[in-house]
Design a protein around this motif. Structure first.
Motif, PDB file in Angstrom:
ATOM      1  N   LEU A 120       0.802  -1.215   0.000  1.00 23.78           N
ATOM      2  CA  LEU A 120       0.000   0.000   0.000  1.00 23.78           C
ATOM      3  C   LEU A 120       0.839   1.272   0.000  1.00 23.78           C
ATOM      4  CD1 LEU A 120      -2.841  -1.126   2.416  1.00 23.78           C
ATOM      5  CD2 LEU A 120      -2.889  -1.009  -0.093  1.00 23.78           C
ATOM      6  N   GLU A 121       1.977   1.251   0.712  1.00 26.28           N
ATOM      7  CA  GLU A 121       2.825   2.444   0.761  1.00 26.28           C
ATOM      8  C   GLU A 121       3.403   2.780  -0.617  1.00 26.28           C
ATOM      9  OE1 GLU A 121       3.313   0.305   4.752  1.00 26.28           O
ATOM     10  OE2 GLU A 121       3.255  -0.261   2.646  1.00 26.28           O
ATOM     11  N   GLU A 122       3.724   1.753  -1.374  1.00 22.10           N
ATOM     12  CA  GLU A 122       4.308   1.974  -2.698  1.00 22.10           C
ATOM     13  C   GLU A 122       3.256   1.915  -3.802  1.00 22.10           C
ATOM     14  OE1 GLU A 122       7.555  -0.730  -3.205  1.00 22.10           O
ATOM     15  OE2 GLU A 122       8.746   0.226  -1.642  1.00 22.10           O
ATOM     16  N   HIS A 123       2.044   1.503  -3.455  1.00 21.93           N
ATOM     17  CA  HIS A 123       0.941   1.345  -4.401  1.00 21.93           C
ATOM     18  C   HIS A 123       1.334   0.403  -5.552  1.00 21.93           C
ATOM     19  CE1 HIS A 123      -3.115   2.610  -5.133  1.00 21.93           C
ATOM     20  NE2 HIS A 123      -2.859   2.751  -6.421  1.00 21.93           N
ATOM     21  N   LYS A 124       1.898  -0.740  -5.152  1.00 19.84           N
ATOM     22  CA  LYS A 124       2.361  -1.744  -6.117  1.00 19.84           C
ATOM     23  C   LYS A 124       1.937  -3.133  -5.661  1.00 19.84           C
ATOM     24  CE  LYS A 124       4.906   1.301  -8.346  1.00 19.84           C
ATOM     25  NZ  LYS A 124       4.590   1.739  -9.679  1.00 19.84           N
ATOM     26  N   ALA A 125       1.742  -4.013  -6.624  1.00 19.54           N
ATOM     27  CA  ALA A 125       1.476  -5.418  -6.326  1.00 19.54           C
ATOM     28  C   ALA A 125       2.812  -6.152  -6.278  1.00 19.54           C
ATOM     29  CB  ALA A 125       0.590  -6.028  -7.410  1.00 19.54           C
ATOM     30  N   TYR A 126       2.866  -7.220  -5.491  1.00 20.18           N
ATOM     31  CA  TYR A 126       4.079  -8.026  -5.425  1.00 20.18           C
ATOM     32  C   TYR A 126       3.707  -9.497  -5.269  1.00 20.18           C
ATOM     33  CZ  TYR A 126       3.204  -7.843  -0.406  1.00 20.18           C
ATOM     34  OH  TYR A 126       2.624  -7.937   0.825  1.00 20.18           O
ATOM     35  N   ARG A 127       4.608 -10.362  -5.678  1.00 21.45           N
ATOM     36  CA  ARG A 127       4.399 -11.807  -5.627  1.00 21.45           C
ATOM     37  C   ARG A 127       5.740 -12.501  -5.484  1.00 21.45           C
ATOM     38  NH1 ARG A 127       2.491 -11.391 -10.465  1.00 21.45           N
ATOM     39  NH2 ARG A 127       1.035 -13.090 -10.345  1.00 21.45           N
ATOM     40  N   CYS A 128       5.697 -13.795  -5.234  1.00 22.75           N
ATOM     41  CA  CYS A 128       6.926 -14.585  -5.151  1.00 22.75           C
ATOM     42  C   CYS A 128       7.676 -14.478  -6.474  1.00 22.75           C
ATOM     43  CB  CYS A 128       6.596 -16.051  -4.843  1.00 22.75           C
ATOM     44  SG  CYS A 128       8.042 -17.135  -4.873  1.00 22.75           S
ATOM     45  N   ASP A 129       8.938 -14.144  -6.392  1.00 21.36           N
ATOM     46  CA  ASP A 129       9.778 -14.060  -7.584  1.00 21.36           C
ATOM     47  C   ASP A 129      10.857 -15.146  -7.587  1.00 21.36           C
ATOM     48  OD1 ASP A 129      11.484 -13.168  -5.612  1.00 21.36           O
ATOM     49  OD2 ASP A 129      11.742 -11.168  -6.441  1.00 21.36           O
ATOM     50  N   ARG A 130      10.753 -16.057  -6.632  1.00 28.02           N
ATOM     51  CA  ARG A 130      11.689 -17.167  -6.462  1.00 28.02           C
ATOM     52  C   ARG A 130      13.120 -16.699  -6.239  1.00 28.02           C
ATOM     53  NH1 ARG A 130       9.573 -21.555 -10.749  1.00 28.02           N
ATOM     54  NH2 ARG A 130       7.534 -21.852  -9.861  1.00 28.02           N
ATOM     55  N   CYS A 131      13.281 -15.527  -5.702  1.00 21.60           N
ATOM     56  CA  CYS A 131      14.604 -14.983  -5.348  1.00 21.60           C
ATOM     57  C   CYS A 131      15.607 -15.172  -6.496  1.00 21.60           C
ATOM     58  CB  CYS A 131      15.114 -15.628  -4.065  1.00 21.60           C
ATOM     59  SG  CYS A 131      14.052 -15.402  -2.640  1.00 21.60           S
ATOM     60  N   PRO A 132      15.454 -14.404  -7.559  1.00 20.35           N
ATOM     61  CA  PRO A 132      16.273 -14.624  -8.754  1.00 20.35           C
ATOM     62  C   PRO A 132      17.784 -14.467  -8.546  1.00 20.35           C
ATOM     63  CG  PRO A 132      15.094 -12.548  -8.909  1.00 20.35           C
ATOM     64  CD  PRO A 132      14.572 -13.252  -7.699  1.00 20.35           C
ATOM     65  N   ASP A 133      18.199 -13.784  -7.487  1.00 21.86           N
ATOM     66  CA  ASP A 133      19.624 -13.598  -7.232  1.00 21.86           C
ATOM     67  C   ASP A 133      20.223 -14.715  -6.378  1.00 21.86           C
ATOM     68  OD1 ASP A 133      19.460 -11.236  -8.659  1.00 21.86           O
ATOM     69  OD2 ASP A 133      19.070 -10.038  -6.870  1.00 21.86           O
ATOM     70  N   ARG A 134      19.400 -15.701  -6.040  1.00 22.85           N
ATOM     71  CA  ARG A 134      19.845 -16.802  -5.187  1.00 22.85           C
ATOM     72  C   ARG A 134      19.677 -18.132  -5.927  1.00 22.85           C
ATOM     73  NH1 ARG A 134      19.230 -16.072   0.727  1.00 22.85           N
ATOM     74  NH2 ARG A 134      18.922 -18.301   0.657  1.00 22.85           N
ATOM     75  N   GLU A 135      20.508 -19.084  -5.574  1.00 22.53           N
ATOM     76  CA  GLU A 135      20.371 -20.429  -6.134  1.00 22.53           C
ATOM     77  C   GLU A 135      19.133 -21.129  -5.564  1.00 22.53           C
ATOM     78  OE1 GLU A 135      22.954 -24.495  -6.151  1.00 22.53           O
ATOM     79  OE2 GLU A 135      24.035 -22.620  -6.421  1.00 22.53           O
ATOM     80  N   MET A 136      18.859 -20.877  -4.287  1.00 22.13           N
ATOM     81  CA  MET A 136      17.718 -21.463  -3.587  1.00 22.13           C
ATOM     82  C   MET A 136      16.874 -20.314  -3.031  1.00 22.13           C
ATOM     83  SD  MET A 136      16.508 -24.452  -2.069  1.00 22.13           S
ATOM     84  CE  MET A 136      17.950 -25.483  -2.202  1.00 22.13           C
ATOM     85  N   PRO A 137      15.554 -20.313  -3.261  1.00 22.08           N
ATOM     86  CA  PRO A 137      14.733 -19.245  -2.669  1.00 22.08           C
ATOM     87  C   PRO A 137      14.923 -19.166  -1.152  1.00 22.08           C
ATOM     88  CG  PRO A 137      13.465 -20.488  -4.272  1.00 22.08           C
ATOM     89  CD  PRO A 137      14.760 -21.230  -4.080  1.00 22.08           C
ATOM     90  N   ALA A 138      14.888 -17.958  -0.623  1.00 23.15           N
ATOM     91  CA  ALA A 138      15.144 -17.733   0.802  1.00 23.15           C
ATOM     92  C   ALA A 138      14.184 -18.516   1.690  1.00 23.15           C
ATOM     93  CB  ALA A 138      15.051 -16.243   1.118  1.00 23.15           C
ATOM     94  N   CYS A 139      12.921 -18.617   1.300  1.00 27.57           N
ATOM     95  CA  CYS A 139      11.935 -19.331   2.120  1.00 27.57           C
ATOM     96  C   CYS A 139      12.284 -20.810   2.247  1.00 27.57           C
ATOM     97  CB  CYS A 139      10.525 -19.160   1.554  1.00 27.57           C
ATOM     98  SG  CYS A 139      10.304 -19.776  -0.133  1.00 27.57           S
ATOM     99  N   VAL A 140      12.705 -21.400   1.138  1.00 30.29           N
ATOM    100  CA  VAL A 140      13.067 -22.825   1.135  1.00 30.29           C
ATOM    101  C   VAL A 140      14.318 -23.039   1.980  1.00 30.29           C
ATOM    102  CG1 VAL A 140      13.745 -24.787  -0.312  1.00 30.29           C
ATOM    103  CG2 VAL A 140      12.020 -23.171  -1.146  1.00 30.29           C
ATOM    104  N   ASP A 141      15.281 -22.161   1.800  1.00 26.04           N
ATOM    105  CA  ASP A 141      16.541 -22.253   2.532  1.00 26.04           C
ATOM    106  C   ASP A 141      16.332 -22.117   4.040  1.00 26.04           C
ATOM    107  OD1 ASP A 141      19.298 -22.649   2.339  1.00 26.04           O
ATOM    108  OD2 ASP A 141      19.716 -20.495   2.323  1.00 26.04           O
ATOM    109  N   ALA A 142      15.353 -21.317   4.442  1.00 29.02           N
ATOM    110  CA  ALA A 142      15.124 -21.052   5.866  1.00 29.02           C
ATOM    111  C   ALA A 142      14.243 -22.079   6.558  1.00 29.02           C
ATOM    112  CB  ALA A 142      14.490 -19.671   6.034  1.00 29.02           C
ATOM    113  N   CYS A 143      13.560 -22.921   5.813  1.00 30.80           N
ATOM    114  CA  CYS A 143      12.600 -23.849   6.416  1.00 30.80           C
ATOM    115  C   CYS A 143      13.321 -24.938   7.212  1.00 30.80           C
ATOM    116  CB  CYS A 143      11.720 -24.482   5.346  1.00 30.80           C
ATOM    117  SG  CYS A 143      10.469 -25.580   6.038  1.00 30.80           S
ATOM    118  N   PRO A 144      13.155 -24.954   8.541  1.00 34.93           N
ATOM    119  CA  PRO A 144      13.902 -25.911   9.361  1.00 34.93           C
ATOM    120  C   PRO A 144      13.392 -27.348   9.280  1.00 34.93           C
ATOM    121  CG  PRO A 144      12.432 -24.648  10.753  1.00 34.93           C
ATOM    122  CD  PRO A 144      12.329 -24.063   9.357  1.00 34.93           C
ATOM    123  N   THR A 145      12.173 -27.545   8.780  1.00 37.69           N
ATOM    124  CA  THR A 145      11.598 -28.900   8.744  1.00 37.69           C
ATOM    125  C   THR A 145      11.570 -29.510   7.352  1.00 37.69           C
ATOM    126  OG1 THR A 145       9.353 -28.059   8.448  1.00 37.69           O
ATOM    127  CG2 THR A 145      10.123 -28.390  10.729  1.00 37.69           C
TER     128      THR A 145
END
Length: 168
Positions: free
Chosen positions: A114-139
């Motif tokens: 809302l602050e930027e008035h833009k939509a956003y979605r998962c971009d699969r972290c294009p600058d990473r080999e593994m998306p950050a969410c996957v890398d951080a999941c402990p289980t």
């Protein structure tokens, strides 16, 4: 073209810790650090959502990269496109914040900044080999693999379970 990798969710492993949400927000921050991200204005937004489903299930959700992406067809400014790797992306410079993509997403995983008035979605972290969410999941509830690799692993697991159930 090689098989693209997807983010798969193993709902039986999610404990609802929300590590994926924090890692995603930090990855999409200017500082790329937890303490820096907390102090940023506007606050960085996570592209992962963890939903609680009764009685006691947790389901992490990210953009499913629909083959016939309704958001892409509904975008009136042309901000949503599929890149050469097959990933649906949102060009923030073209986004006019009309939220049409939000309305048509069948999974509800397109966010409104809302602050930027833009939509956003998962971009699969294009600058990473593994998306950050996957890398951080402990289980290991989030898995980043190709469809054949994930399906093959699921078949192997199911086969082992069947053999064990039969006492073999």
């Amino acid at each position: 073209m090689s098989q693209p990798k997807e983010i798969f969710v193993r709902t039986d492993r999610c404990v609802g810790c929300r590590s994926c949400i924090t890692a995603c927000a930090v990855e999409h921050s200017a500082s790329k650090t937890l303490f820096g991200a907390i102090a940023e204005t506007p606050r960085p937004k996570s592209r992962v959502y963890v939903e609680w489903v009764a009685p006691n299930h947790k389901v992490p959700l990210v953009c499913r990269q629909c083959e016939d992406a309704p958001c892409m067809h509904a975008c009136i400014s042309g901000a949503i496109h599929r890149d050469a790797d097959g990933v649906v992306r949102t060009d923030a410079d073209k986004c006019i914040g009309c939220w049409t993509c939000v309305m048509v997403c069948p999974y509800g995983v397109i966010g409104r900044h809302l602050e930027e008035h833009k939509a956003y979605r998962c971009d699969r972290c294009p600058d990473r080999e593994m998306p950050a969410c996957v890398d951080a999941c402990p289980t290991g509830a989030l898995v980043y693999q190709t469809v054949p690799a994930y399906s093959g692993a699921a078949r192997q697991h199911a086969s082992r379970e069947l053999v064990q159930a039969e006492g073999g």
